[in-house]
Design an enzyme around this catalytic site. Structure first.
Site, PDB file in Angstrom:
ATOM      1  N   GLY A  59       0.836  -1.200   0.000  1.00  9.65           N
ATOM      2  CA  GLY A  59       0.000   0.000   0.000  1.00  9.65           C
ATOM      3  C   GLY A  59       0.861   1.236   0.000  1.00  9.65           C
ATOM      4  O   GLY A  59       2.057   1.166   0.312  1.00  9.65           O
ATOM      5  N   CYS A  86       5.333  -6.243   1.349  1.00 14.77           N
ATOM      6  CA  CYS A  86       5.688  -4.826   1.297  1.00 14.77           C
ATOM      7  C   CYS A  86       5.089  -4.078   2.499  1.00 14.77           C
ATOM      8  O   CYS A  86       5.533  -4.289   3.619  1.00 14.77           O
ATOM      9  CB  CYS A  86       5.264  -4.240  -0.045  1.00 14.77           C
ATOM     10  SG  CYS A  86       6.066  -2.671  -0.395  1.00 14.77           S
ATOM     11  N   TYR A  87       4.054  -3.261   2.285  1.00 10.97           N
ATOM     12  CA  TYR A  87       3.454  -2.564   3.429  1.00 10.97           C
ATOM     13  C   TYR A  87       2.957  -3.584   4.469  1.00 10.97           C
ATOM     14  O   TYR A  87       3.106  -3.379   5.677  1.00 10.97           O
ATOM     15  CB  TYR A  87       2.295  -1.686   2.948  1.00 10.97           C
ATOM     16  CG  TYR A  87       1.584  -0.950   4.069  1.00 10.97           C
ATOM     17  CD1 TYR A  87       2.101   0.232   4.589  1.00 10.97           C
ATOM     18  CD2 TYR A  87       0.409  -1.462   4.622  1.00 10.97           C
ATOM     19  CE1 TYR A  87       1.459   0.890   5.632  1.00 10.97           C
ATOM     20  CE2 TYR A  87      -0.238  -0.806   5.657  1.00 10.97           C
ATOM     21  CZ  TYR A  87       0.293   0.371   6.153  1.00 10.97           C
ATOM     22  OH  TYR A  87      -0.350   1.019   7.186  1.00 10.97           O
ATOM     23  N   HIS A 173       7.900  -8.056  -3.958  1.00 12.06           N
ATOM     24  CA  HIS A 173       6.588  -8.410  -4.512  1.00 12.06           C
ATOM     25  C   HIS A 173       6.659  -9.721  -5.309  1.00 12.06           C
ATOM     26  O   HIS A 173       7.028  -9.700  -6.480  1.00 12.06           O
ATOM     27  CB  HIS A 173       6.087  -7.294  -5.442  1.00 12.06           C
ATOM     28  CG  HIS A 173       5.711  -6.047  -4.705  1.00 12.06           C
ATOM     29  ND1 HIS A 173       4.436  -5.820  -4.249  1.00 12.06           N
ATOM     30  CD2 HIS A 173       6.452  -4.983  -4.334  1.00 12.06           C
ATOM     31  CE1 HIS A 173       4.401  -4.647  -3.629  1.00 12.06           C
ATOM     32  NE2 HIS A 173       5.611  -4.113  -3.664  1.00 12.06           N
ATOM     33  N   GLU A 175       4.246 -11.264  -6.474  1.00  5.97           N
ATOM     34  CA  GLU A 175       3.148 -11.283  -7.452  1.00  5.97           C
ATOM     35  C   GLU A 175       3.526 -10.613  -8.765  1.00  5.97           C
ATOM     36  O   GLU A 175       2.820 -10.763  -9.764  1.00  5.97           O
ATOM     37  CB  GLU A 175       1.897 -10.603  -6.853  1.00  5.97           C
ATOM     38  CG  GLU A 175       1.953  -9.084  -6.683  1.00  5.97           C
ATOM     39  CD  GLU A 175       2.680  -8.628  -5.417  1.00  5.97           C
ATOM     40  OE1 GLU A 175       3.439  -9.412  -4.824  1.00  5.97           O
ATOM     41  OE2 GLU A 175       2.501  -7.450  -5.024  1.00  5.97           O
ATOM     42  N   ASP A 231     -12.194  -5.060 -24.734  1.00 10.46           N
ATOM     43  CA  ASP A 231     -13.096  -5.028 -23.566  1.00 10.46           C
ATOM     44  C   ASP A 231     -14.530  -4.700 -23.980  1.00 10.46           C
ATOM     45  O   ASP A 231     -15.464  -5.435 -23.667  1.00 10.46           O
ATOM     46  CB  ASP A 231     -12.629  -3.984 -22.541  1.00 10.46           C
ATOM     47  CG  ASP A 231     -11.185  -4.154 -22.155  1.00 10.46           C
ATOM     48  OD1 ASP A 231     -10.681  -5.281 -22.319  1.00 10.46           O
ATOM     49  OD2 ASP A 231     -10.554  -3.178 -21.720  1.00 10.46           O
ATOM     50  N   LYS A 370      -7.222  -8.124 -18.324  1.00  7.76           N
ATOM     51  CA  LYS A 370      -7.270  -8.187 -19.787  1.00  7.76           C
ATOM     52  C   LYS A 370      -7.124  -9.615 -20.313  1.00  7.76           C
ATOM     53  O   LYS A 370      -7.851 -10.032 -21.210  1.00  7.76           O
ATOM     54  CB  LYS A 370      -6.148  -7.297 -20.329  1.00  7.76           C
ATOM     55  CG  LYS A 370      -6.207  -7.020 -21.784  1.00  7.76           C
ATOM     56  CD  LYS A 370      -7.299  -6.046 -22.163  1.00  7.76           C
ATOM     57  CE  LYS A 370      -6.804  -4.650 -22.324  1.00  7.76           C
ATOM     58  NZ  LYS A 370      -7.878  -3.680 -22.566  1.00  7.76           N
TER      59      LYS A 370
END
Ligand code: XMP
Length: 514
Positions: A59, A86-87, A173, A175, A231, A370
């Site tokens: 965050g 992280c945060y 991170h 991810e 989209d 996406k």
């Protein structure tokens, strides 16, 4: 059977939803919840879902700020494996009395972590690991029950574990795809620590979404803004399957489309069972944007003008609902999370004016990324021609002209964009790229053409590789292709004297220039 579930507590990080996605890639169900969910609430949830683990996201806040978001510390006593990222990592350390302060040297982007203990979380990771960092604060000290698992040059506690409880922290991170063993680290957490069973497979989203659209819209009429991008095209086909001729697809030519685009869209959508209305709104958009240079203002004006056009059409056809092809990143980047920072106003999210004449807005793809939209499009049998298209922002070339917009600049950037596309596609590079396009910047430079001085526009070529647009790397296009692009642009567009290539990743830059 209830699927094993990981709760992701959202502290407003740009990558929060990416964590949820990555968990699902391992076939473990994930749900994003607000960061302040209480331990009692989690206990109550366990009656309905198999919560096997908790991840605290990153965050933008600093944990020592007065209004910094904090989770209920009682969740650490639930004996549910918990991983702070992280945060989240800093928050766990701080709630246990560790020392967290502003880093002497901030780390953004690629960093190298030394693994001190290849514990269960870091199993399979040895020596030096390439990791993705993005932090201004650092954990400097941890209280006794914790053990350090890894460190970097500037960050003494880059990974930790609690010695008695299943609590872990990572400053980097996992991810983000740039973290080399990020997927393995998450896998370790899910299967070694949380003991999840990979029993979640993505439901038939298209069928579910069609059912939901029918439920919401009922027998009423609906207009959808169809831009021709993946989209809105997927949302259009999905909605036409749900409500058939009650749907009117409105294609607004705002004047900022790519070369050949209005013609392509009209001919492509003729084959579907829906009513299609093209609107030539070029003059009114250009008029409203006259003299506007601020990127956020441009996006807001375009967002509002789109809605006004849709309202006019809706009144004509008697539609009460507006449908949009909004996807997850549009929402996240528009700063709609409680604590997330606003990066840019996506025209179809925060660009929507406060007062609109619709009963409601329907966004069937709002929880998808996406690549997930592409999978839905494939399920709906949309032609490859559409599924494999590169994304194109709703405000179009308007956010690829830096500074004020004039017809001359639109014409220049449109021609340059067509050349970039032609050359990249001719070289066979297009298939592996996320996007490739031209930007016209707000400064002229000197050149020499035909032995005479020329003073003209500068075109930036941007090409990127990405998986879901939350992060992206600039593409290492061969010099020969770049040379061809530059030669053609300066030869074929007399107003251009210089072509440059953008070599910035996202982050720190965004994909579009505005
Ligand atoms: P950024 O520039 O935020 O772009 O890194 C991420 C992805 O989103 C696209 N983009 C938009 N798409 N409306 C859209 O429909 C918008 O206002 C918008 N702004 C950016 C961009 O092309 C990239 O794929």
């Amino acid at each position: 059977m209830k699927p094993d579930t990981i709760l992701v507590l959202d502290f407003g990080g740009q990558y929060c939803h990416l964590i949820g996605r990555r968990v699902r890639e391992h076939r473990v169900y994930s749900e994003i919840t607000p960061y302040n969910i209480t331990s009692n609430h989690i206990k109550a949830l366990t009656k309905h879902i198999n919560i096997k683990g908790i991840i605290l996201s990153g965050g933008p806040s600093s944990i020592y700020e007065e209004d910094a978001p904090k989770c209920d510390p009682m969740i650490f006593d639930l004996n549910i494996p918990t991983l702070g990222l992280c945060y989240g990592h800093q928050l766990i350390a701080s709630l246990y009395g560790g020392r967290v302060e502003a880093a002497k040297k901030r780390e953004y982007g690629i960093s190298y972590a030394m693994v001190d203990s290849p514990d269960d979380l870091l199993k399979g990771l040895t020596g030096i690991q390439k990791v993705w960092m993005s932090h201004g604060d650092t954990v400097f000290e941890l209280p006794r029950p914790f053990q350090i698992l890894a460190h970097t040059k500037n960050c003494p506690v880059a990974a930790f574990k609690h010695r008695e409880k299943p609590i872990y922290g990572l400053q980097w991170h996992p991810e983000v795809i740039h973290t080399e063993n990020g997927s393995l680290t998450l896998k370790n957490f899910l299967f070694r620590i949380c003991h999840c069973v990979p029993n979640w497979v993505m439901e038939d989203f298209a069928a579910q979404a069609i059912k939901e659209v029918r439920q919401v819209v009922g027998s009423k009429k609906c207009v959808i803004g169809l831009s021709g991008g993946i989209d809105s095209s997927t949302a259009t086909v999905l909605a036409s399957k749900a409500i058939g001729r009650s749907l009117t697809a409105v294609f607004v030519d705002h004047g900022f489309m790519r070369k050949g685009e209005p013609e392509f869209i009209q001919s492509f959508f003729q084959r579907f069972d829906l009513s299609f209305i093209p609107i030539d709104a070029r003059r009114r958009f250009l008029q409203r944007l006259k003299g506007v240079t601020d990127p956020e203002q441009k996006r807001k004006i375009i967002g509002e003008e789109f809605i006004r056009v849709f309202e006019e059409v809706a009144e004509r056809v008697g539609a009460e609902y507006l449908m949009q092809g909004t996807i997850y990143p549009d929402i996240i980047e528009s700063g709609f999370g409680q604590h997330s920072a606003k990066i840019k106003t996506h025209h179809n999210v925060a660009g929507i004016p406060a007062r609109i004449k619709f009963r409601g807005i329907v966004e069937p793809l709002r929880n998808l990324y996406k690549d997930e939209v592409r999978r839905v499009a494939e399920k709906l049998n949309l032609s490859d021609l559409l599924v494999r298209r590169q994304p194109f922002p709703g405000p179009g070339l308007a956010v690829r002209i830096i500074g004020d917009i004039t017809q001359e600049k639109i014409d220049v950037v449109r021609e340059a964009d067509a050349i970039v596309r032609e050359e990249i596609e001719a070289s066979g590079l297009g298939e592996n790229l996320w996007q490739y396009f031209a930007v016209l910047i707000d400064s002229k430079t000197t050149g020499v053409k035909g032995d005479a001085r020329a003073y003209g526009h500068t075109i930036v070529v941007r090409a990127l590789e990405s998986k879901e647009a939350m992060t992206a790397s600039f593409a290492k296009i061969p010099y020969e292709t770049l040379e061809k692009i530059a030669t053609r642009i300066t030869n074929e567009i007399s107003e251009v004297t210089r072509v440059v290539y953008d070599i910035t990743h996202k982050p720190p830059a965004t994909i579009e220039w505005e």
